[in-house]
Write a protein that holds these residues in place. Sequence first.
Motif, mmCIF file in Angstrom:
data_model
loop_
_atom_site.group_PDB
_atom_site.id
_atom_site.type_symbol
_atom_site.label_atom_id
_atom_site.label_comp_id
_atom_site.label_asym_id
_atom_site.label_seq_id
_atom_site.Cartn_x
_atom_site.Cartn_y
_atom_site.Cartn_z
ATOM 1 N N ARG A 1 1.540 5.975 -9.681
ATOM 2 C CA ARG A 1 0.482 5.433 -8.826
ATOM 3 C C ARG A 1 -0.521 6.530 -8.477
ATOM 4 O O ARG A 1 -0.275 7.700 -8.701
ATOM 5 N N ASP B 1 8.922 4.274 5.454
ATOM 6 C CA ASP B 1 8.465 5.659 5.554
ATOM 7 C C ASP B 1 9.225 6.396 6.637
ATOM 8 O O ASP B 1 8.660 7.152 7.389
ATOM 9 N N GLY C 1 0.815 -1.211 0.000
ATOM 10 C CA GLY C 1 0.000 0.000 0.000
ATOM 11 C C GLY C 1 0.844 1.254 0.000
ATOM 12 O O GLY C 1 2.035 1.220 -0.266
ATOM 13 N N THR C 2 0.220 2.351 0.321
ATOM 14 C CA THR C 2 0.905 3.637 0.232
ATOM 15 C C THR C 2 0.966 4.272 1.605
ATOM 16 O O THR C 2 0.605 5.406 1.805
ATOM 17 N N GLY C 3 1.358 3.476 2.582
ATOM 18 C CA GLY C 3 1.312 3.949 3.961
ATOM 19 C C GLY C 3 2.224 5.132 4.235
ATOM 20 O O GLY C 3 3.256 5.305 3.609
ATOM 21 N N ASN C 4 1.817 5.958 5.169
ATOM 22 C CA ASN C 4 2.583 7.125 5.567
ATOM 23 C C ASN C 4 2.587 7.127 7.086
ATOM 24 O O ASN C 4 1.955 7.942 7.723
#
Lengths: 774, 208
Positions: free
Chosen positions: B208, B108, A191-194
């Motif tokens: 994306r 992140d 996913g595109t977790g932050n």
Amino acid sequence: MPGSSDRRRFGAFAVALFLGVSGLIVGLTDWDQRLSSRVLDLLPASDDSLERRFMIGVIQDEQADLMRFVITNLAIDRRDDATDLLREMLRDSRTFEPTLLSDQQVIERAAGFLFKHRMTLLFPTWLARHQAEWRTMTSDLPFHEWLAVRTVEELDQFLTSPDGFFFSELIDQDPLLLIPQLRDGAIGDAGTGNRSTVLTARLRHSAFDPVTQANVLETLTALEAGLIREFPGARILATGPVLFARHSRAAIRAEVGRINIASILLVIVVVVVSLRNPLGLIGLVPVVACGLTGGLIGSLLYFGQVHVMMLVLGAFLSGITVDYGFHTFLSRPGEERSRLWKPLSAAAGSTAVGFIVLMFGSLPVVRQLGFFVGVGALCALFAALSLKPVVPPRLTAVRPVFTRPFFRGWIRPWTVTILLILLAGMTTGIFRIVWHDDIRELDMPSPELSAVDCRIREIAGDSGDRTAYLTTGPNFLVAIDRQRGFQETRSDPNAGSIHSLATVLPTIGELHATRDFLGEGSKLWLDGLRRELDRAGYDPFAFGPFFETWAGLEADACQAASIEEQLRELSDLLIGPVAFLLIEANGIHAVGTLAPSEPTATSPGPDPSFHTIAASQLENLNHVFSRYRSEVWRFVLYGLLAVTVAIGVIYRPLPGLRILLVPTAAVFSAFGLLGWTLPGLNLFHLLAGLLGFCLSLDYSLFAWESRRRGESPPASVRVSALTTLAAFGVLATSRLPAVASLGITVALIVLVALVLIEVLGATRPTNPDHGNSE
Amino acid sequence: MGRVCAGLLLTPLMASATQSLDSSDLPGEWKTLVENLRERIPLRAIFLETRKLPFRKDPIVLTGILRLDAERGLSLCHPDAEGSPITVIDSNGMAMRSNQSDWQALPDRRSIRSVHTAIAALLVLDLRLLSEDFELIGELDRDNWQIQLSPKPGADTGRLRGLSIAGTPERVNRLGIDLGGNRSIVIKISSEESVPGFGPEEYARFFR
């Protein structure tokens, strides 16, 4: 006449005394202590199910006291600064503990711990994976030589991957890539977790404390104001059990108030419409009040503490007790013994017996409900009979339209045939019934809070198309072993990847294999590794930190006891949503797995031998409740049997069976219709079935008494059924799914029973105008 | 009068020398250059990436196709690598995928994110954003230009020790990223092709 006057005075005094004492007790009761709203109190304390033990463990572990925050509506380059400000404000607030961590910091702490203990926690599985790979190869090289070549091949491949560069500072200490592999499914995430911007804070006090709940709301308002001053337009999204608990508590209270007021108003409307003199209502109020207060005080005295859901579900007691008032006050003066006492005592007695039988079960809320209704019905009976001499007949005279059968003149052979066919058709739906319980049906859904929770999960990188599983064991190593078995059954490469720490943490077998390797082949492998690194263009001396760590590793380091201790320390570091990865709660050790969701909701679930449950089972407790539903079934049947026997004894077997025909047909056809129309029925439909049966038996008893005299059913049956329909019709609109289930089921049963009684009353009345007090 | 004339004559010579750049008040020729280069976005180009690592005797060299879009960020495709991985750096951070799989977000960590943010800002020449954390030193002559970026004292730039970008008046042809400890990346850009916009399929596949 003096005797009648004495009876009046005594009746009024007895009811007034009862209500006075009850009111005093209710007023003096400490409701915070006596009324529970905890979900866990819905299950028996003796319940040893995995789900309950786990839930208790999670609450004791204070996981329920965590809240998550994220800032939105802000440009990405300002989010870090805004998050820092939020962190400071949270620290300064008196609602939260000063230690705050972002999701990413939690993961980094865990990754740091794993890095420190990588050779004992991660190397065994790495070694086992390569041993398995070597066995499938046709290589002539001995394992230690092949392993040296393979290690360097993997390092080459990793360093040329797009993200390899960002881990390069670790490589001199970790050329085996034990830490970078974590991103491939252990604690990495799709996913595109932050996650850096998702903060987790712990409340200073319990999330279930109403004062804490109020403080949290105030703090949230202050936080948002403080943030907007520095970052105009920014918004704080917050989620946590405390918000759901507060919403549930407030919403249930509001809902109870709403449905009770609406029910009372509708009942008043029915009474005003049906009675010639609306003051007749005055006589009904003490009957209902005696029933409710008697049931409540009896339950408090017996149980000590009752659950708020008992009161919510028990609201229907007023629907039963008001019927006793109607039957009593609408009966003809002078005929009480033959036409009132017997059917009323039979109705109230059978309802009391039917519900009190539920007390022998083990589900607390059902036991409390059974006792509450049983005692309440008897108290209402006492009040109705005591007040009979007090309420003058002229006050309770009904309008003519309610004194005659509703369908008189409409009944023809073909209409009866159609009705019978309709009922038979409805009844066939019984075979379509699917049972499904969900504890959340006792809760008020909050779409807004759920949406915020969902949004925060999205920002943190959780996607909704995966199912979370927990594999349990007496210790972590056993849980990991079992998870591997479960994982093999779910490793469909087309379905998507599986995320679990168990994919990298060791099993007991792998620890044994590592000890053997450390004793035999490791030196040869390390020499080979140095050679291969040099040959492939690396500087072997740059990997000094790795070789030094290896030199300090002893075979004893891989003992199961010390590994278990390290896993416990790792578990302590994981807080917030990632706690699920490795959790110890109430003596249960569990390891979490995120796997692609099963293709259908009806998939059988993991094999029991893996000791793995879907986390959703912890949310809905379906399996636990299913077990109790079968128990409630048994006690409902016992209750019905007790009622049947009582009616058979009081009215003799054959007439008793005829009396039971109406409630039985009503219950079967109503459940059949529910089977056709609803996707699943639950425990509360079942309880409603018992209640509906007792109510329709009540009507059937009075109709029978009239019928055997050749009269149509009495007006009290019609008025009672209409008030019951009104009250339960309101319950059917409740936003509490359990209450709605109860309302719709009882309303359907009563409706069918009323139609049957009216049709029967209209078909063979020999003296149709004698069915009332007029 | 003589001093004024001398000043006017010296101005072009001073512009070709190394100078500190203030993003809020760029000299005219820098402003023109930056505007011209931004107009070339979206663009597609071939890149050659050279990674230097302290434990490697020789650097690692990767090639691929670069796509840059002002809104969707930077996409790097490595068609020769196993699984043809694609890396994206956009407003949500850095992610990659191989063989058309789902995007996988890269760690992140704040320290890494500052690198991503800087690279994305560098490619679209967002000097205002970069100047918040970096000192900008520019050098410009008729055919070439370059900007060196070094972290301001106290700025939180994670692992970044320095950045550089260089090119001609028509294009950017070199990016440099210094992560300290003998670790650096140099990306050389060639065969640049400005496009009116990527097609929907290209957006879907590479961004994306």
